[in-house]
Design a protein around this motif. Structure first.
Motif, PDB file in Angstrom:
ATOM      1  N   CYS A  25      33.879  50.857  21.159  1.00 50.70           N
ATOM      2  CA  CYS A  25      33.718  51.861  22.227  1.00 50.70           C
ATOM      3  C   CYS A  25      33.630  51.233  23.609  1.00 50.70           C
ATOM      4  O   CYS A  25      33.130  51.854  24.552  1.00 50.70           O
TER       5      CYS A  25
ATOM      6  N   LYS B 285      32.184  58.107  21.380  1.00 48.82           N
ATOM      7  CA  LYS B 285      31.752  57.077  20.419  1.00 48.82           C
ATOM      8  C   LYS B 285      30.389  56.512  20.821  1.00 48.82           C
ATOM      9  O   LYS B 285      29.490  56.365  19.975  1.00 48.82           O
TER      10      LYS B 285
ATOM     11  N   ALA C  29      35.834  56.842  24.402  1.00 47.68           N
ATOM     12  CA  ALA C  29      34.789  55.809  24.527  1.00 47.68           C
ATOM     13  C   ALA C  29      33.422  56.455  24.704  1.00 47.68           C
ATOM     14  O   ALA C  29      32.430  56.034  24.098  1.00 47.68           O
TER      15      ALA C  29
END
Length: 383
Positions: free
Chosen positions: A106, A117, A114
């Motif tokens: 991530c 996550k 990103a």
């Protein structure tokens, strides 16, 4: 080396505090969270590592609805399938993941998910290392769908959208799991989440969106930032006047912030006298702004806002440009105070109108001069 050391120190501290998911169970089939954006008034940049870690931070900011809505929106849903699905609907991205390794990866800022996550890791649903996704989902009682949306706001707006989106995800995931959490705990977890994503940003944005009203936010020096939020109490008369005279203007330009954080923090790290002087004075201005608002002294507040604008340019010459200066010059006779939203260089501008000038009058002036360039007054309401 400096940036690497700062990032590793703060990341290690964040990683050590991540909660464990062993007793988590899905408590609700679906949860939605909607949050406002924030405008920064005093002390911006003092909340950013390593300044806040070495000297503490002090920020004054306010929460806003745009066009009558809360523009930061997330939704968490329980899935029958034992996997995780992500969506970022404002950019039309969606996908599913079947392994923990995909979620643990991530750190790429160009990854559309990103943030999604990092939220699962920061909340302790997914471990930082190891684990089996199917087993985790089975223990939770189902898979997870996490969908995010920023309504109608261009990227690089300077309104703190990405950090507030992080805050909305953390808040939504804990509701989804039936966990009671304080605002302070959410601030802390979002800070950890930002470090997991390696964004290097500070704490004022998420606090600005998660907590309504005008806030004076401070932290003491230290690696673990303990954030203290004090609501600024305004009289009804002051609220009304501020709402009538405050204006948010879009420049028509997206801010390119890729190296901005590094430039500003680099000036502080390198001991640039102008940077250190500006940051010191910015914290003091935040305190004085709070005092002026509480004493119903809008003139003093506007004067402090103008001083802060000069300090922002001293800290970073890139906070202004030809377009921004032209917009301010075009309405010089209509405004008493001017400032940028966020780090500047594009995105939104903030203005406080002179008495007797309406938002419609300013809108007409800007349309007359800048026509179809995107420069415009946006509808904003304090919340």
């Amino acid at each position: 080396m400096c940036f690497g050391t700062i990032q590793k120190t703060i990341y290690d501290s964040a990683a050590a505090k991540l909660p464990s998911s062993q007793d988590y169970r899905i408590a609700r089939d679906e949860v939605a969270v909607e949050l406002p954006v924030r405008v920064n008034w005093g002390g911006g940049w003092t909340d950013t590592p390593p300044h806040c870690n070495e000297r503490g931070g002090a920020v004054l900011n306010a929460a806003l609805k745009l066009n009558g809505i809360y523009p930061i929106q997330i939704r968490v849903k329980r899935l029958e399938q034992l996997h995780v699905e992500f969506a970022s609907t404002d950019i039309g991205a969606s996908g599913s993941v079947g392994t923990v390794e995909e979620i643990q990866d991530c750190h790429n800022p160009y990854d559309s998910f990103a943030l999604h996550k990092a939220a699962l890791i920061a909340c302790g649903i997914i471990p930082l290392q190891g684990g089996n996704l199917e087993e985790i989902c089975r223990r939770l009682g189902g898979g997870i769908s996490l969908s995010t949306r920023v309504v109608g706001i261009p990227q690089g707006s300077g309104l703190g959208t990405s950090s507030i989106l992080s805050g909305a995800c953390v808040k939504g995931l804990f509701k989804f799991l039936g966990r009671e959490t304080s605002e302070e705990e959410i601030y802390d977890i979002v800070l950890n989440m930002e470090q997991i994503m390696s964004t290097g940003g500070g704490w004022q944005d998420q606090v600005g969106g998660l907590s309504p009203g005008i806030k004076f936010i401070t932290s003491m020096p230290g690696i673990d930032q303990k954030i203290k939020v004090e609501k600024v109490q305004l009289s009804e008369k002051m609220k009304k006047e501020l709402q009538e005279r405050f204006v948010l203007v879009y420049t028509g330009q997206r801010r390119l912030a890729r190296n901005l954080l590094r430039d500003v923090v680099g000036g502080y790290l390198g001991g640039r006298p102008e940077s250190i002087d500006a940051l010191e004075k910015m914290q003091n201005l935040a305190v004085l702004m709070k005092f002026a608002l509480e004493r119903e002294n809008l003139d003093a507040f506007m004067d402090l806002l103008n001083q802060h604008w000069e300090l922002s340019k001293q800290l970073d010459a890139g906070s202004t440009n030809t377009c921004i200066e032209q917009i301010f010059m075009a309405c010089e006779d209509m405004i008493d105070a001017r400032f940028i939203a966020g780090a500047g260089g594009g995105g939104f501008l903030q203005m406080i109108l002179k008495k007797g000038i309406t938002k419609e009058m300013l809108k007409d002036r800007l349309h007359e001069i800048f026509q179809e360039s995107g420069v415009d007054v946006w509808d904003s309401t304090f919340v």
